[in-house]
Design a protein around this motif. Structure first.
Motif, PDB file in Angstrom:
ATOM      1  N   SER A 196       0.838  -1.201   0.000  1.00  0.00           N
ATOM      2  CA  SER A 196       0.000   0.000   0.000  1.00  0.00           C
ATOM      3  C   SER A 196       0.872   1.250   0.000  1.00  0.00           C
ATOM      4  O   SER A 196       2.083   1.198   0.238  1.00  0.00           O
ATOM      5  CB  SER A 196      -0.904   0.014   1.228  1.00  0.00           C
ATOM      6  N   GLU A 197       0.244   2.381  -0.254  1.00  0.00           N
ATOM      7  CA  GLU A 197       0.979   3.639  -0.190  1.00  0.00           C
ATOM      8  C   GLU A 197       1.466   3.926   1.228  1.00  0.00           C
ATOM      9  O   GLU A 197       2.494   4.574   1.418  1.00  0.00           O
ATOM     10  CB  GLU A 197       0.110   4.784  -0.713  1.00  0.00           C
ATOM     11  N   THR A 198       0.742   3.409   2.230  1.00  0.00           N
ATOM     12  CA  THR A 198       1.218   3.549   3.612  1.00  0.00           C
ATOM     13  C   THR A 198       2.508   2.766   3.814  1.00  0.00           C
ATOM     14  O   THR A 198       3.453   3.241   4.454  1.00  0.00           O
ATOM     15  CB  THR A 198       0.150   3.052   4.597  1.00  0.00           C
ATOM     16  N   GLY A 199       2.575   1.556   3.246  1.00  0.00           N
ATOM     17  CA  GLY A 199       3.798   0.765   3.312  1.00  0.00           C
ATOM     18  C   GLY A 199       4.949   1.449   2.599  1.00  0.00           C
ATOM     19  O   GLY A 199       6.093   1.431   3.063  1.00  0.00           O
ATOM     20  N   ILE A 200       4.643   2.072   1.463  1.00  0.00           N
ATOM     21  CA  ILE A 200       5.668   2.803   0.717  1.00  0.00           C
ATOM     22  C   ILE A 200       6.191   3.973   1.546  1.00  0.00           C
ATOM     23  O   ILE A 200       7.388   4.247   1.571  1.00  0.00           O
ATOM     24  CB  ILE A 200       5.099   3.281  -0.632  1.00  0.00           C
ATOM     25  N   GLU A 201       5.298   4.663   2.246  1.00  0.00           N
ATOM     26  CA  GLU A 201       5.726   5.759   3.124  1.00  0.00           C
ATOM     27  C   GLU A 201       6.692   5.262   4.197  1.00  0.00           C
ATOM     28  O   GLU A 201       7.662   5.948   4.548  1.00  0.00           O
ATOM     29  CB  GLU A 201       4.499   6.394   3.781  1.00  0.00           C
ATOM     30  N   ASN A 202       6.441   4.065   4.724  1.00  0.00           N
ATOM     31  CA  ASN A 202       7.339   3.503   5.742  1.00  0.00           C
ATOM     32  C   ASN A 202       8.728   3.249   5.169  1.00  0.00           C
ATOM     33  O   ASN A 202       9.740   3.462   5.844  1.00  0.00           O
ATOM     34  CB  ASN A 202       6.755   2.202   6.301  1.00  0.00           C
ATOM     35  N   ILE A 203       8.781   2.790   3.919  1.00  0.00           N
ATOM     36  CA  ILE A 203      10.069   2.575   3.260  1.00  0.00           C
ATOM     37  C   ILE A 203      10.787   3.906   3.055  1.00  0.00           C
ATOM     38  O   ILE A 203      11.997   4.019   3.278  1.00  0.00           O
ATOM     39  CB  ILE A 203       9.879   1.857   1.911  1.00  0.00           C
ATOM     40  N   LEU A 204      10.047   4.928   2.629  1.00  0.00           N
ATOM     41  CA  LEU A 204      10.662   6.243   2.416  1.00  0.00           C
ATOM     42  C   LEU A 204      11.243   6.781   3.720  1.00  0.00           C
ATOM     43  O   LEU A 204      12.334   7.370   3.727  1.00  0.00           O
ATOM     44  CB  LEU A 204       9.636   7.221   1.850  1.00  0.00           C
ATOM     45  N   ARG A 205      10.539   6.598   4.817  1.00  0.00           N
ATOM     46  CA  ARG A 205      11.055   7.064   6.100  1.00  0.00           C
ATOM     47  C   ARG A 205      12.326   6.309   6.490  1.00  0.00           C
ATOM     48  O   ARG A 205      13.276   6.892   7.020  1.00  0.00           O
ATOM     49  CB  ARG A 205       9.994   6.930   7.188  1.00  0.00           C
ATOM     50  N   ALA A 206      12.328   5.002   6.228  1.00  0.00           N
ATOM     51  CA  ALA A 206      13.498   4.188   6.585  1.00  0.00           C
ATOM     52  C   ALA A 206      14.721   4.576   5.771  1.00  0.00           C
ATOM     53  O   ALA A 206      15.814   4.772   6.311  1.00  0.00           O
ATOM     54  CB  ALA A 206      13.173   2.699   6.387  1.00  0.00           C
ATOM     55  N   LYS A 207      14.533   4.721   4.465  1.00  0.00           N
ATOM     56  CA  LYS A 207      15.700   5.046   3.623  1.00  0.00           C
ATOM     57  C   LYS A 207      16.156   6.483   3.885  1.00  0.00           C
ATOM     58  O   LYS A 207      17.350   6.793   3.822  1.00  0.00           O
ATOM     59  CB  LYS A 207      15.386   4.781   2.149  1.00  0.00           C
ATOM     60  N   ALA A 208      15.223   7.379   4.193  1.00  0.00           N
ATOM     61  CA  ALA A 208      15.585   8.762   4.505  1.00  0.00           C
ATOM     62  C   ALA A 208      16.425   8.830   5.775  1.00  0.00           C
ATOM     63  O   ALA A 208      17.365   9.634   5.874  1.00  0.00           O
ATOM     64  CB  ALA A 208      14.337   9.624   4.651  1.00  0.00           C
ATOM     65  N   ALA A 209      16.109   8.000   6.749  1.00  0.00           N
ATOM     66  CA  ALA A 209      16.867   7.995   8.004  1.00  0.00           C
ATOM     67  C   ALA A 209      18.322   7.619   7.750  1.00  0.00           C
ATOM     68  O   ALA A 209      19.243   8.240   8.288  1.00  0.00           O
ATOM     69  CB  ALA A 209      16.230   7.021   8.993  1.00  0.00           C
ATOM     70  N   VAL A 210      18.545   6.607   6.915  1.00  0.00           N
ATOM     71  CA  VAL A 210      19.906   6.141   6.649  1.00  0.00           C
ATOM     72  C   VAL A 210      20.682   7.166   5.834  1.00  0.00           C
ATOM     73  O   VAL A 210      21.813   7.536   6.178  1.00  0.00           O
ATOM     74  CB  VAL A 210      19.872   4.783   5.914  1.00  0.00           C
ATOM     75  N   TYR A 211      20.078   7.655   4.742  1.00  0.00           N
ATOM     76  CA  TYR A 211      20.802   8.584   3.873  1.00  0.00           C
ATOM     77  C   TYR A 211      21.093   9.910   4.590  1.00  0.00           C
ATOM     78  O   TYR A 211      22.187  10.460   4.472  1.00  0.00           O
ATOM     79  CB  TYR A 211      20.010   8.851   2.595  1.00  0.00           C
ATOM     80  N   SER A 212      20.116  10.419   5.328  1.00  0.00           N
ATOM     81  CA  SER A 212      20.320  11.705   6.005  1.00  0.00           C
ATOM     82  C   SER A 212      21.357  11.599   7.111  1.00  0.00           C
ATOM     83  O   SER A 212      22.075  12.564   7.392  1.00  0.00           O
ATOM     84  CB  SER A 212      18.986  12.225   6.570  1.00  0.00           C
ATOM     85  N   ALA A 213      21.481  10.422   7.740  1.00  0.00           N
ATOM     86  CA  ALA A 213      22.515  10.236   8.758  1.00  0.00           C
ATOM     87  C   ALA A 213      23.902  10.365   8.147  1.00  0.00           C
ATOM     88  O   ALA A 213      24.786  11.032   8.707  1.00  0.00           O
ATOM     89  CB  ALA A 213      22.355   8.877   9.434  1.00  0.00           C
ATOM     90  N   SER A 214      24.104   9.745   6.995  1.00  0.00           N
ATOM     91  CA  SER A 214      25.414   9.853   6.348  1.00  0.00           C
ATOM     92  C   SER A 214      25.670  11.280   5.874  1.00  0.00           C
ATOM     93  O   SER A 214      26.789  11.794   5.991  1.00  0.00           O
ATOM     94  CB  SER A 214      25.520   8.875   5.175  1.00  0.00           C
ATOM     95  N   SER A 215      24.631  11.949   5.374  1.00  0.00           N
ATOM     96  CA  SER A 215      24.786  13.340   4.911  1.00  0.00           C
ATOM     97  C   SER A 215      25.183  14.260   6.054  1.00  0.00           C
ATOM     98  O   SER A 215      26.055  15.134   5.903  1.00  0.00           O
ATOM     99  CB  SER A 215      23.483  13.834   4.281  1.00  0.00           C
ATOM    100  N   LEU A 216      24.528  14.072   7.207  1.00  0.00           N
ATOM    101  CA  LEU A 216      24.815  14.936   8.352  1.00  0.00           C
ATOM    102  C   LEU A 216      26.234  14.718   8.874  1.00  0.00           C
ATOM    103  O   LEU A 216      26.956  15.686   9.165  1.00  0.00           O
ATOM    104  CB  LEU A 216      23.806  14.675   9.472  1.00  0.00           C
ATOM    105  N   MET A 217      26.660  13.470   8.961  1.00  0.00           N
ATOM    106  CA  MET A 217      28.008  13.206   9.451  1.00  0.00           C
ATOM    107  C   MET A 217      29.056  13.810   8.523  1.00  0.00           C
ATOM    108  O   MET A 217      30.042  14.400   8.984  1.00  0.00           O
ATOM    109  CB  MET A 217      28.228  11.703   9.610  1.00  0.00           C
ATOM    110  N   LEU A 218      28.846  13.659   7.217  1.00  0.00           N
ATOM    111  CA  LEU A 218      29.788  14.247   6.267  1.00  0.00           C
ATOM    112  C   LEU A 218      29.833  15.768   6.416  1.00  0.00           C
ATOM    113  O   LEU A 218      30.908  16.378   6.379  1.00  0.00           O
ATOM    114  CB  LEU A 218      29.396  13.863   4.837  1.00  0.00           C
TER     115      LEU A 218
END
Length: 411
Positions: free
Chosen positions: A269-291
């Motif tokens: 569902s689109e709700t499930g897709i939103e959960n994936i977007l939140r998960a991948k955003a958490a990982v990518y933004s963590a690396s961006s912030l550290m850099l």
């Protein structure tokens, strides 16, 4: 490997920290942890034709919460400011002290932790990378699971953090999600004209659900074929029997109920897709912030190590398409599998590497993302496929533009 017997007490470390506050909760969680480890010890010993009592030493690597629970230490301050665990380094123990089912006098070494959410499993994994060596090139280590742990550094510095990715990449929070076991859909292609999914499953058997690698494949291909937009909404304008709508929400159908042994449709569902977007955003933004905090950009990275069971089955190209990992030359990436297990083995057989592991933990700076106000800016920017700034993903930008043109009927 085995499932953690603590699962009935909480699916993640926060749930278990809360459970430990109940009367008898901490004792129960400790017992379940010990039982899980002892069950694995017996399986291992049986497979090698030995008695568990013949095992004379052991190394245990785990996240900070798990180590607290194993030792019977209250974990509640792990999640409360100023995020101060009871212990980061434990002295060597005897097996009998924690009721480990081996020689009761065997020495047990616990890999040192760095912070509340940066545990000994990550420090053990670093031993399998250049970050543990005298290397001048800056490397990034990523372990993707319910928590995403990341470390950046070289011989001169080490910076680490943990982000709450949630269980989405392990199938949690997804309508038909499951772990990468028999029957899990692990590879997906999407027909650009009809929207139909063509997939393969673990074990080449009838599909039972969708695992993490299949989820990433699916989202990437839905994006590249124009069946989903960058904010995660399915395209309702083009007729397709594989997009089902219900009011304001829609879901994507991979297979109907009659084709699955569960007799339930496999759909996201689109709700499930939103959960994936939140998960991948958490990982990518963590690396961006550290850099950002160390004054570097992703182009300054020499190598990117991807660890963990999930990382082993990750499709690099698709992970970049959805914006989970940086868009860098592919030769910079290294899959290292269960680095925590291999690192624990290295510590078990080498006193020199045991000392090196301690040195790694002691010189690593731990960043608490929740304490940095700019983290939410990075996180919000990453809540799109692949990102709000397509300049960060040059190899994907053209394909996304082409897909959007197809969706709008101009290509």
């Amino acid at each position: 490997t085995d499932y953690n017997a603590q699962i009935p007490c909480g699916l993640d470390v926060i749930g278990r920290i809360n459970y430990a506050r109940r009367a008898g909760g901490l004792s129960e969680l400790r017992r379940r942890a010990v039982d899980t480890i002892n069950r694995l010890i017996h399986k291992l010993a049986d497979g090698q034709g030995i008695q568990p009592s013949e095992i004379k030493s052991a190394v245990i690597s785990g996240n900070t919460t798990m180590i607290h629970l194993l030792l019977g230490l209250p974990p509640e301050y792990i999640r409360l400011e100023p995020y101060s665990p009871t212990v980061l380094e434990s002295p060597p123990l005897r097996a009998a002290e924690i009721e480990l089912g081996i020689d009761p006098y065997a020495g047990v070494f616990l890999s040192p932790c760095v912070g509340s959410y940066l545990g000994g499993d990550i420090v053990a994994g670093l031993l399998c990378t250049d970050l543990a060596m005298d290397a001048s090139d800056v490397s990034l280590f990523i372990d993707i699971g319910t928590n995403g742990e990341l470390v950046i550094g070289n011989t001169e510095f080490l910076v680490g953090c943990a982000c709450s990715a949630g269980p989405a990449f392990e199938g949690g929070g997804i309508d038909c999600g499951m772990r990468a076991t028999l029957g899990a859909i692990e590879r997906v292609e999407v027909d650009p004209e009809t929207g139909r999914a063509h997939y393969s499953t673990v074990g080449d058997v009838a599909p039972r659900g969708l695992c993490g690698s299949g989820i990433i494949d699916l989202l990437a291909n839905l994006l590249l074929t124009g069946w989903i937009d960058p904010v995660g909404k399915l395209d309702r304008s083009r007729p397709s029997p594989f997009i089902e709508t219900d009011g304001k929400r829609a879901r994507y159908l991979l297979t109907p109920a009659e084709e699955s042994p569960t007799r339930k449709p496999i759909a996201i569902s689109e709700t499930g897709i939103e959960n994936i977007l939140r998960a991948k955003a958490a990982v990518y933004s963590a690396s961006s912030l550290m850099l950002e905090q160390i004054g570097l950009s992703s182009s300054d990275l020499g190598k990117i190590y991807i660890a963990g069971g999930f990382g082993r089955s990750l499709d690099l190209e698709k992970a970049i398409v959805i914006g989970l990992i940086p868009d860098l030359p592919r030769e910079k990436f290294r899959y290292i599998g269960n680095a925590s297990l291999m690192g624990s083995y290295l510590v078990a057989v080498s006193s020199e590497l045991r000392q090196r592991q301690l040195d790694l933990a002691r010189r690593m700076t731990n960043i608490e993302l929740s304490a940095d106000p700019s983290y939410m800016d990075h996180y919000t920017g990453a809540l799109f496929l692949p990102h709000t700034d397509l300049g960060n993903f040059p190899s994907v930008a053209g394909a996304v533009a082409k897909a959007r043109g197809r969706d709008e009927g101009i290509a």
